[in-house]
Design an enzyme around this catalytic site. Structure first.
Site: not given
Length: 468
Positions: A125, A148, A194
């Site tokens: 990403k 981010n 995560h």
């Protein structure tokens, strides 16, 4: 800055005063809100106070006075347990949101048609976000990049009709953005990551899917089953999805064969670009990144020629298959961003063989056993950090390895062995497949250390001309 006027005249609690938290305080204050800020560290509280926020002990605050709690993405919302501020907000009936939610509401209130591209995926990403921004800027467009990556979203210029916001979003940020509805939503891939913060793989995948569920235009990778499941659900609901594949031709979307990029969408048919010789976009994973970025750029009105030219000038990102330099025949690659096995798989796949692999750190769940099909590409492995013994057990009898403990020792030995190799182009690759926290505060510091060590090698020819 994007002033947030949607909370003007109301009081908002902000917890977590890092980069995005401080930007949130400034944006809310600029929009006429009252901000009550909190953080666990004294330095962050002092910085917030200097910006004009009222810094208080939120545990003793009157939560009924708050219109919302803006939570930093690094603060747990659900797993392993909700942060105490989340519990207090919920008990008082106060909504819990993030800074990107503030941006979305501001965009909806002031410029609902302003171009907004949101990009997520377990891997790729950041590169896709930076690549799309590079393509847009190369064509003279006003492209604001953040989220981010790099700049907090509220530090960017406000939404406007001729301004494109290209925003990378993590699962943490998606979780805090209930009204997310971008102009273009991109989901690159989904693989385990995560899970300590999201509980299960199903919940993690569902959060990633939220980014594309309400997008006006949707681009989704097809190279993993989780993303294909998202595609199928959207299509059953009547959604129009543009596919991205690096494995096969698709009838509606974008695909790669070798280094060539092909399209069956947006009025483009057939091959439109070739990434051969573009070092910053080597590897199949970067084919996926380039396809997704190209799909967005063409949807935003750029020409094929503009996209093709910009792809060839992309400088790449630090710590993501970053070419540091060459010493004789040996190529040195910094892939410190590879903090899990799936990321490292993309790095190993980018090279046919003769890889002198530096790995280790704080291991993620699953270790490196899934990388076994790629072990034949590795000439020798050099183990560092906490994961050394666990990784040694996985590699034993399959890959020659050395326990090196530190990055400095590992690089010295890898450089020595690569120089002695008979390979035409041996590769010294730092791709740890681990978090950095046993020896470094983050992957950036780890990668910077590697870059400095390589730059200090006698005779090294650096790609960008940095000195040691």
């Amino acid at each position: 800055m994007t002033p947030v006027t949607t909370f003007a005249g109301r009081t908002v609690a902000v917890f977590g005063l890092g980069r995005s938290g401080l930007a949130t305080c400034r944006a809310l204050l600029a929009g006429g809100a009252t901000v009550v800020a909190g953080d666990d560290t004294a330095h962050s509280r002092e910085t917030a106070a200097a910006s004009g926020a009222a810094v208080k002990d939120l545990a003793a605050a009157d939560w009924s006075s708050f219109a919302a709690l803006v939570l930093a993405p690094g603060v747990p919302l659900t797993h392993p347990a909700p942060h105490w501020t989340v519990n207090m907000a919920r008990a008082a009936g106060v909504e819990v949101i993030g800074d990107i939610e503030l941006f979305c509401r501001q965009r909806w209130a002031t410029a609902p048609d302003a171009p907004f591209v949101a990009i997520t995926g377990t891997n790729g990403k950041s590169t896709t976000t930076a690549l799309l921004t590079h393509i847009l800027r190369s064509a003279g467009r006003d492209a604001q990049m953040g989220g981010n990556i790099g700049t907090a979203i509220l530090e960017l210029e406000p939404p406007a009709a001729q301004r494109v916001h290209v925003i990378e979003m993590s699962s943490f940020q998606i979780e805090l953005t209930p009204s997310l509805a971008p102009s273009i939503g991109v989901l690159l891939n989904i693989s385990p990551d995560h899970l300590d913060r999201h509980g299960t793989m199903q919940r993690y995948a569902a959060l990633k899917a939220r980014l594309v569920e309400r997008a006006r235009r949707t681009v989704i990778g097809q190279d993993d089953r989780w993303s294909r499941d998202v595609t199928e659900r959207l299509r059953l609901g009547g959604g129009d999805v543009e596919l991205v594949s690096t494995r096969e031709a698709v009838s509606q979307g974008w695909y790669g064969l070798g280094t060539e990029l092909f399209a069956n969408a947006a009025g483009v048919r057939g091959a439109f670009a070739d990434l051969a010789g573009v070092g910053a976009l080597r590897g199949r994973h970067n084919i996926q990144n380039a396809l997704a970025a190209s799909a967005c750029a063409l949807a935003l009105g750029l020409s094929v020629g503009e996209v093709r030219a910009a792809l060839r000038t992309f400088p790449g990102l630090p710590h993501r298959l970053e070419e540091i330099g060459r010493l004789g025949r040996t190529l040195f690659i910094n892939d410190s961003k590879a903090t899990n096995a799936d990321s490292t798989a993309t790095a190993l796949t980018a090279f046919a063989g003769d890889v002198f692999w530096i790995l280790g750190g704080r291991a993620k769940e699953g270790g490196i056993s899934d990388l076994a099909p790629l072990f034949a590409r590795i000439a020798r492995a050099y183990l560092i950090g906490e994961a050394s013994e666990v990784f040694a057990a996985t590699l034993s009898g399959k890959v020659a390895f050395e326990r090196c403990d530190t990055l400095a020792v590992a690089l010295a030995r890898a450089a020595r062995d690569a120089a002695a190799s008979a390979a035409a182009e041996p590769v010294v690759l730092l791709s740890p497949a681990c978090a950095s926290y046993d020896q470094y505060p983050n992957f950036e510091v780890r990668g910077d250390h590697f870059r400095g060590l390589v730059a200090a090698l006698p005779g090294i020819k650096l790609r960008r001309g940095e000195g040691p």
